[in-house]
Write an enzyme that holds these catalytic residues in place. Structure first.
Site, mmCIF file in Angstrom:
data_model
loop_
_atom_site.group_PDB
_atom_site.id
_atom_site.type_symbol
_atom_site.label_atom_id
_atom_site.label_comp_id
_atom_site.label_asym_id
_atom_site.label_seq_id
_atom_site.Cartn_x
_atom_site.Cartn_y
_atom_site.Cartn_z
ATOM 1 C CG ASP A 50 -43.189 -15.374 73.998
ATOM 2 O OD1 ASP A 50 -42.972 -14.866 75.098
ATOM 3 O OD2 ASP A 50 -42.407 -15.251 73.030
ATOM 4 C CD GLU A 69 -38.584 -12.978 85.756
ATOM 5 O OE1 GLU A 69 -37.413 -13.295 85.938
ATOM 6 O OE2 GLU A 69 -38.937 -12.237 84.823
ATOM 7 C CG MET A 75 -36.097 -8.335 76.113
ATOM 8 S SD MET A 75 -37.626 -7.390 76.264
ATOM 9 C CE MET A 75 -37.071 -5.772 75.779
ATOM 10 C CD GLU A 76 -34.324 -8.782 80.957
ATOM 11 O OE1 GLU A 76 -34.503 -10.009 80.777
ATOM 12 O OE2 GLU A 76 -35.171 -7.923 80.676
HETATM 13 N N1 ADE Z 1 -39.373 -12.573 77.095
HETATM 14 C C1 ADE Z 1 -40.400 -13.433 76.969
HETATM 15 N N2 ADE Z 1 -40.766 -13.556 75.686
HETATM 16 C C2 ADE Z 1 -39.941 -12.743 74.970
HETATM 17 C C3 ADE Z 1 -39.830 -12.419 73.602
HETATM 18 N N3 ADE Z 1 -40.643 -12.956 72.706
HETATM 19 N N4 ADE Z 1 -38.874 -11.539 73.237
HETATM 20 C C4 ADE Z 1 -38.055 -10.978 74.150
HETATM 21 N N5 ADE Z 1 -38.122 -11.228 75.468
HETATM 22 C C5 ADE Z 1 -39.054 -12.109 75.875
#
Ligand code: ADE
Length: 230
Positions: free
Chosen positions: A198, A11, A174-175
């Site tokens: 995803d 990124e 996650m951030e």
């Molecule tokens: N970042 C990208 N896909 C994710 C997921 N499934 N869970 C947590 N962080 C992610």
């Protein structure tokens, strides 16, 4: 000066490659790239993955660089059927799905002693991002909604459904909410921009590696368009 936080190399590499007049400084094992991008003063940094890294990184942006806003770019897992891989989610608010002090009598997700469960994103940045998205990424959908963050790569249907049911969020990563909390505590505006890599279910690991690059491309394109208009 605007702070831009990405969690991963891919990124940040793309954005840094386009910067001019770059000076770098290292703190807490993170490299801060200060310079101009699209003619705007920015500091770009890879925080590393997870809420602790993101919180530390945000505080350094505030203390050392006195940033007037923080944008968090990156990728995320979708929590809704209508939010497809490649689409973008802009945060209206951010919550921490792994904050559970219910045993102390707090609501699920509520940060103890802070009186806050979610952190509101900056309206001006949100509106600008929404406007720029249609121009920058005409082939995808843009959603404005809640982002749910936690120290977990979500890759099971059960966990996905649990987060959706309890937090009514559009995507998980996650951030973002750690950056949002740091921004809240320091009274700095923030926005999370996440492209979907995803569906946060049992196929998440496979999809993530296949679609990560495309998702990163979308968030980078949007950020560049925003900087032009700032
Ligand atoms: N970042 C990208 N896909 C994710 C997921 N499934 N869970 C947590 N962080 C992610």
């Amino acid at each position: 000066m605007l702070g831009i936080i990405g969690a991963m190399d891919v990124e940040v590499e793309k954005l840094c490659a386009m910067m001019e007049q770059v000076e770098t400084q290292t703190a807490a094992g993170m490299t801060f790239h200060q310079g101009t991008l699209q003619g705007k003063e920015v500091v770009i940094v890879r925080s590393g993955i997870g809420k602790v890294n993101a919180g530390i990184c945000s505080q350094i942006l505030v203390d050392r660089y006195h940033v007037e806003g923080i944008i968090n770019t990156g990728i995320a897992g979708s929590l809704r059927n209508e939010v497809n891989i490649g689409d973008i989610v802009l945060s209206t608010t951010a919550v921490q799905h792994d904050m559970d002090a219910t045993g102390f009598g707090y609501a699920l997700g509520e940060i103890p002693q802070l009186g806050a469960k979610e952190f509101k994103a900056d309206e001006t940045l949100l509106k600008l991002a929404e406007k720029c998205c249609q121009k920058a990424n005409p082939d995808i959908q843009t959603f404005c909604g809640r982002v749910a963050s936690g120290d977990q790569f979500v890759s099971s249907r059960d966990k996905k459904d649990w987060i959706r049911a309890n937090f009514d969020a559009y995507c998980t990563e996650m951030e973002g909410a750690a950056i949002a909390q740091a921004a809240y505590l320091n009274r700095v505006p923030y926005l999370i921009i996440r492209a979907i890599s995803d569906k946060a279910d049992d196929s998440a690991h496979m999809d993530y590696s296949e679609f990560e690059a495309k998702a990163v491309e979308h968030s980078v394109r949007l950020l560049l368009a925003m900087l032009k208009e700032l």
